[in-house]
Design a protein around this motif. Structure first.
Motif, mmCIF file in Angstrom:
data_model
loop_
_atom_site.group_PDB
_atom_site.id
_atom_site.type_symbol
_atom_site.label_atom_id
_atom_site.label_comp_id
_atom_site.label_asym_id
_atom_site.label_seq_id
_atom_site.Cartn_x
_atom_site.Cartn_y
_atom_site.Cartn_z
ATOM 1 N N THR A 29 78.925 9.070 -33.906
ATOM 2 C CA THR A 29 78.155 10.393 -33.708
ATOM 3 C C THR A 29 78.983 11.383 -32.973
ATOM 4 N N GLN A 30 79.260 10.976 -31.664
ATOM 5 C CA GLN A 30 80.426 11.656 -30.951
ATOM 6 C C GLN A 30 81.235 10.532 -30.312
ATOM 7 N N THR A 31 82.512 11.177 -30.084
ATOM 8 C CA THR A 31 83.283 10.439 -28.887
ATOM 9 C C THR A 31 83.061 10.325 -27.624
ATOM 10 N N ILE A 32 83.789 9.404 -26.722
ATOM 11 C CA ILE A 32 83.435 9.512 -25.566
ATOM 12 C C ILE A 32 84.052 10.711 -24.889
ATOM 13 N N ASP A 33 85.270 11.368 -25.421
ATOM 14 C CA ASP A 33 86.174 12.548 -25.170
ATOM 15 C C ASP A 33 85.168 13.560 -25.393
ATOM 16 N N GLU A 34 84.511 13.619 -26.575
ATOM 17 C CA GLU A 34 83.590 14.851 -26.812
ATOM 18 C C GLU A 34 82.390 14.857 -26.077
ATOM 19 N N LEU A 35 81.521 13.682 -25.439
ATOM 20 C CA LEU A 35 80.751 13.757 -24.626
ATOM 21 C C LEU A 35 81.142 14.380 -23.404
ATOM 22 N N MET A 36 82.360 14.266 -22.780
ATOM 23 C CA MET A 36 82.729 14.620 -21.553
ATOM 24 C C MET A 36 83.141 15.846 -21.747
ATOM 25 N N ALA A 37 84.107 16.402 -22.744
ATOM 26 C CA ALA A 37 84.560 17.689 -22.672
ATOM 27 C C ALA A 37 83.653 18.833 -23.261
ATOM 28 N N GLU A 38 82.987 18.198 -24.153
ATOM 29 C CA GLU A 38 81.945 19.308 -24.859
ATOM 30 C C GLU A 38 80.408 19.369 -24.396
ATOM 31 N N ASP A 39 80.024 18.113 -24.097
ATOM 32 C CA ASP A 39 78.684 18.034 -23.608
ATOM 33 C C ASP A 39 78.489 18.092 -22.021
ATOM 34 N N GLY A 40 79.683 17.848 -21.272
ATOM 35 C CA GLY A 40 79.582 18.036 -19.840
ATOM 36 C C GLY A 40 79.051 16.715 -19.152
ATOM 37 N N TYR A 41 79.424 15.582 -19.708
ATOM 38 C CA TYR A 41 79.122 14.347 -18.998
ATOM 39 C C TYR A 41 80.043 14.127 -18.004
ATOM 40 N N ALA A 42 79.877 13.858 -16.786
ATOM 41 C CA ALA A 42 81.032 13.755 -15.931
ATOM 42 C C ALA A 42 81.460 12.259 -15.746
ATOM 43 N N ALA A 43 80.657 11.320 -16.099
ATOM 44 C CA ALA A 43 81.220 10.069 -16.366
ATOM 45 C C ALA A 43 80.471 9.182 -17.339
ATOM 46 N N VAL A 44 81.077 8.344 -17.740
ATOM 47 C CA VAL A 44 80.604 7.641 -19.105
ATOM 48 C C VAL A 44 80.514 6.075 -18.655
ATOM 49 N N PHE A 45 79.460 5.432 -18.704
ATOM 50 C CA PHE A 45 79.362 3.924 -18.733
ATOM 51 C C PHE A 45 79.284 3.269 -20.124
ATOM 52 N N VAL A 46 80.304 2.292 -20.381
ATOM 53 C CA VAL A 46 80.251 1.684 -21.670
ATOM 54 C C VAL A 46 79.626 0.387 -21.537
ATOM 55 N N GLY A 47 78.440 -0.026 -22.004
ATOM 56 C CA GLY A 47 77.734 -1.160 -22.001
ATOM 57 C C GLY A 47 77.359 -1.493 -23.417
ATOM 58 N N SER A 48 78.400 -1.432 -24.100
ATOM 59 C CA SER A 48 77.946 -1.580 -25.784
ATOM 60 C C SER A 48 77.695 -3.001 -26.249
ATOM 61 N N GLY A 49 78.020 -3.855 -25.402
ATOM 62 C CA GLY A 49 77.435 -5.531 -25.770
ATOM 63 C C GLY A 49 78.565 -6.010 -26.620
ATOM 64 N N ALA A 50 78.269 -7.349 -26.767
ATOM 65 C CA ALA A 50 79.275 -8.165 -27.571
ATOM 66 C C ALA A 50 78.909 -7.715 -29.381
ATOM 67 N N GLY A 51 79.831 -7.396 -29.878
ATOM 68 C CA GLY A 51 79.360 -6.522 -31.242
ATOM 69 C C GLY A 51 79.395 -7.800 -32.383
ATOM 70 N N LEU A 52 80.709 -7.877 -32.988
ATOM 71 C CA LEU A 52 80.739 -8.508 -34.256
ATOM 72 C C LEU A 52 80.588 -10.088 -34.057
ATOM 73 N N PRO A 53 79.775 -10.520 -34.759
ATOM 74 C CA PRO A 53 79.640 -11.972 -34.664
ATOM 75 C C PRO A 53 80.724 -12.879 -35.299
ATOM 76 N N SER A 54 81.132 -13.775 -34.716
ATOM 77 C CA SER A 54 82.111 -14.689 -35.323
ATOM 78 C C SER A 54 81.480 -15.521 -36.186
ATOM 79 N N PHE A 55 82.589 -15.925 -37.225
ATOM 80 C CA PHE A 55 82.314 -17.118 -38.217
ATOM 81 C C PHE A 55 83.382 -18.069 -38.013
ATOM 82 N N MET A 56 83.093 -19.032 -38.858
ATOM 83 C CA MET A 56 84.123 -20.185 -38.699
ATOM 84 C C MET A 56 85.028 -20.166 -39.748
ATOM 85 N N ASN A 57 85.219 -19.216 -40.586
ATOM 86 C CA ASN A 57 86.213 -19.224 -41.727
ATOM 87 C C ASN A 57 86.263 -20.484 -42.396
ATOM 88 N N ILE A 58 85.360 -21.203 -42.519
ATOM 89 C CA ILE A 58 85.152 -22.176 -43.620
ATOM 90 C C ILE A 58 84.542 -21.967 -45.032
#
Lengths: 470, 278
Positions: free
Chosen positions: A224-253
């Motif tokens: 929706t917006q990148t970190i750079d856009e949030l900082m440069a365009e929307d004036g966020y002075a700092a960004v904390f990334v806590g986006s979590g563990a994302g993609l589930p692992s599978f076993m490839n069987i």
């Protein structure tokens, strides 16, 4: 005189038990399993605490909760003050009291535990937070004056909520960006109702909003917006990334994409976030008569126990090591066993079997034995030759962990990523390689626990305060 | 108001085009990307391709067909109503370059996601021949828009009620027989149509891209429900796609997985012989 007789003579060494729903009843409902202490039980348990001058328990807590102090307040009947004391260091005590692995943290270091049962720090934490909430005493703590500095927090899971709470109290203007339609992250989509009621998550988030935290749902940072856009365009002075563990692992069987094979994320999301467990929900889920869950962590326990509640006649855990190597909390394994979960230990799936329409009919597994310890320090499982066997089932849940989500790493070119795909952040301060961008929780550590994510959030919040206010 | 429906248009039998106020997504979206949408809280999250957008005016358009309960609820909303949840733009954009001569083939509601790709292909200076098809004239969408953008447009209907009587695959064969050659192909439509048509384009040696629509929940990589096998490897359509090289797709697996919840859907349909869509 036996050890147990000695113990029974001395109440100091015996933990006040937590009353629980009985297994035969609870396995077919979604209500929380432990009832929580009442006031008498809490006071009795709190009085066992030695009030150590140099408390080891505090050192064992990733967010340094002032444990002896809040326990003393409970012992004195000052329940509201105990809750306020907790919240000085931990914005989410009702959640931590329920899901922290206390046995390896505060309680694992408790001196009383050397001679008997350690003090039930988690139960007491839960009690104080629940008491404050049900008594309607939740109040906004003393806040620093607003400083007008905008902070963006990516993800509304435990790491993000902690950062947001800490910074808001210090006067920052904090907005959390959440990709899903409701805030809470893994607290909402992952951990089931019977372990962490969603009403509690909601109220803890309401509390943060009272502190001034803004939450924007349906906002996928990186897309929706990148970190750079949030900082440069929307004036966020700092960004904390806590986006979590994302993609589930599978076993490839073979057969892993058969119909009826879920990642634990999908299975639990369908059950929790999309409320497949409620009669009114419209998100379909294969309930399964025999459900096999692969894995030995808390998420595997949650999945197997959810399967029972969705109506499975048999819910089976398949894990490649033995019980002592299981990463799940002892209490979770215990609860699962009490509810009748079947454990097939020391075996691992080699294929998933399906019918001509592609629906799961079972798994083929192979027996394992334990060899020398691997890099994780646990003994490495080795397949036993010619030991394959089949387990019939109609749903398989793969709960073997997650890989980090690529959305932020791939859209933030100047942030360093490890070879595992996690964001590189300094453990001591939460700084990433990109200036004014911080990270913590599973996106840094790989899949871990709620409290470690909160600990990382707390560290990052302190660094942000230091970097932006001095 | 964000997510408000600005315009609602019935394109064909049970196919709708909504223009939605969504300035952030309108600004970022590129051809090939999609949104996750939940019309009202009591429905599911569904992926829908962004069919068109205007960054300056801050709107996006979606085109959808009523196929189940969620799309039924969506079709029941009106101009001025706000859609409960929209997140995006998601997925990788289409890889657009100057390929030379391109064939775009769309079937049914799949013509909608083809339109922004066609526009981008033209902007990049390609010569584009387009074939679109539908069950009947009443089901055909976007003929005018596709015609405007394409260098050549062919239309087929299964029942012969309009254009060529037959399938888009027949038209492709005829175009080939007439001596036309292509450097690249984009094929979007029902999964059986993509399977059949891409087998023809691939057999003619044309690099072929298809856009897949497996079952998704979050659309951000978290659930893995949208996994597809491409060149023997499991990929997630939401974060690795939704577009893939047609030559590597395990179509049978995709077809089986798309049918996962058919029994649930039929039950739903029977329970909701529906006042909304009448």
């Amino acid at each position: 005189m036996s050890v147990s007789e000695t113990k029974s003579m001395n109440r100091r060494f015996l933990r006040t038990p937590m009353r629980e729903q009985i297994p035969t009843i609870r396995k077919s409902n979604y209500h929380e399993v432990p009832y929580g202490y009442n006031e008498e039980e809490a006071v009795a348990e709190a009085k066992r605490c030695l009030q150590c001058k140099k408390p080891l328990c505090v050192a064992g807590c990733p967010v340094n909760v002032q444990i002896p102090e809040f326990i003393r307040l409970i012992a004195e009947g000052e329940f509201d003050a105990a809750a306020k004391k907790l919240k000085e260091t931990n914005a989410l005590p009702a959640i931590c009291g329920r899901v922290c692995p206390q046995e390896t943290q505060c309680e694992g270091l408790c001196i009383v535990g050397k001679k008997g049962d350690p003090i039930a720090v988690g139960n007491l934490e839960r009690f104080a937070a629940d008491w404050e909430r049900s008594a309607g005493k939740v109040a906004v703590p003393p806040m620093s004056p607003k400083n007008g500095i905008k902070i963006a927090v990516v993800g509304s899971g435990p790491a993000g909520l902690t950062v947001a709470g800490e910074l808001s109290k210090k006067g920052f203007d904090v907005t959390i960006f959440e990709a899903l339609h409701e805030p809470g992250g893994v607290l909402l989509y992952g951990i089931p109702e019977f372990r962490l009621p969603k009403e509690i998550v909601k109220q803890e988030i309401d509390y943060l909003q009272k502190l001034g935290v803004k939450i924007e749902c349906n906002f996928v940072v990186g897309k929706t917006q990148t970190i750079d856009e949030l900082m440069a365009e929307d004036g966020y002075a700092a960004v904390f990334v806590g986006s979590g563990a994302g993609l589930p692992s599978f076993m490839n069987i073979q057969g892993e994409n058969s119909v009826g094979v879920y990642s634990a994320n999908e299975y639990l999301t369908r059950a929790n976030l999309m409320r497949a467990w409620q009669g009114t929900a419209k998100t379909p889920i294969f309930k399964g008569k025999r459900v096999v869950t692969v894995g030995g962590g808390n998420v595997a326990m949650d999945s197997a126990r959810t399967a029972l509640r969705l109506g499975a006649e048999e819910s089976i855990i398949v894990y490649r090591r033995s019980e002592s190597e299981m990463p799940a909390r002892a209490a979770e394994i215990h609860h699962a066993r009490e509810e009748g979960i079947i454990f097939h230990l020391l075996c691992n799936p080699v294929a998933i079997l399906s019918d001509e329409k592609g629906f799961v009919t079972g798994i083929r597994a192979i027996r394992m034995e334990l060899g020398e310890p691997d890099e994780s320090g646990r003994r490495r499982p080795i397949p036993v030759k010619d030991s394959e066997f089949e387990i019939n089932c109609d749903v398989v849940v793969i709960a073997i962990g997650n890989k980090p989500n690529p959305l932020i790493p791939t859209t933030t070119p100047d942030i360093e990523i490890s070879r595992h795909g996690t964001i590189v952040a300094n453990e001591a301060d939460g700084r990433t390689t990109k200036q004014y961008v911080y990270a913590g929780g599973d996106i840094v550590s790989g899949a871990a626990t709620v409290i470690l994510a909160m600990g990382a959030g707390k560290v990052a919040a302190n660094t942000i305060i230091q970097d932006l206010l001095s | 108001m964000s997510n408000a429906i600005l315009n609602k248009e019935n394109l064909a039998a049970s196919a709708w085009r909504y223009r939605i106020h969504s300035p952030k997504i309108a600004r970022k979206r590129q051809a090939g990307q999609f949104i996750m949408l939940r019309p009202v809280p009591e429905t599911e999250r569904i992926p829908l391709t962004i069919a068109n957008a205007d960054a300056e005016q801050g709107w996006i358009e979606i085109i959808f067909q009523v196929v189940g309960r969620t799309t039924m609820f969506l079709s029941g909303l009106d101009v001025g109503d706000e859609i409960s949840d929209i997140a995006g733009p998601l997925g990788h954009p289409t890889r657009i370059e100057k390929f030379g001569r391109v064939i775009c083939i769309g079937g049914g509601i799949g013509v909608a996601p083809l339109y922004p790709i066609l526009c981008s292909l033209k902007d990049a200076g390609n010569d584009v021949t387009t074939i679109i098809g539908a069950r009947s004239k009443a089901h055909l969408i976007l003929e005018k828009e596709m015609k405007e953008k394409s260098d050549k447009l062919f239309v087929a209907t299964d029942d012969g009620s309009y254009g060529h009587h037959g399938f888009v695959s027949d038209v492709f064969n005829q175009v080939q027989d007439a001596g036309d050659r292509f450097d690249s192909a984009f094929v979007i439509g029902p999964v059986m149509m993509m399977k059949v048509v891409s087998s023809l384009t691939l057999a003619s040696g044309i690099n072929t891209v298809v856009s897949l629509n497996p079952i998704m929940i979050d659309g951000t990589g978290m659930c893995g429900g949208c996994r597809v096998t491409v060149h023997g490897k499991t990929k997630f359509a939401c974060v690795d796609g939704p577009e893939f090289d047609a030559s590597g797709i395990d179509w049978e697996e995709l077809i089986r997985r798309l049918k996962s919840y058919q029994s649930f859907e039929e039950k739903e349909r029977n329970e909701h012989q529906c006042a909304l869509v009448q």
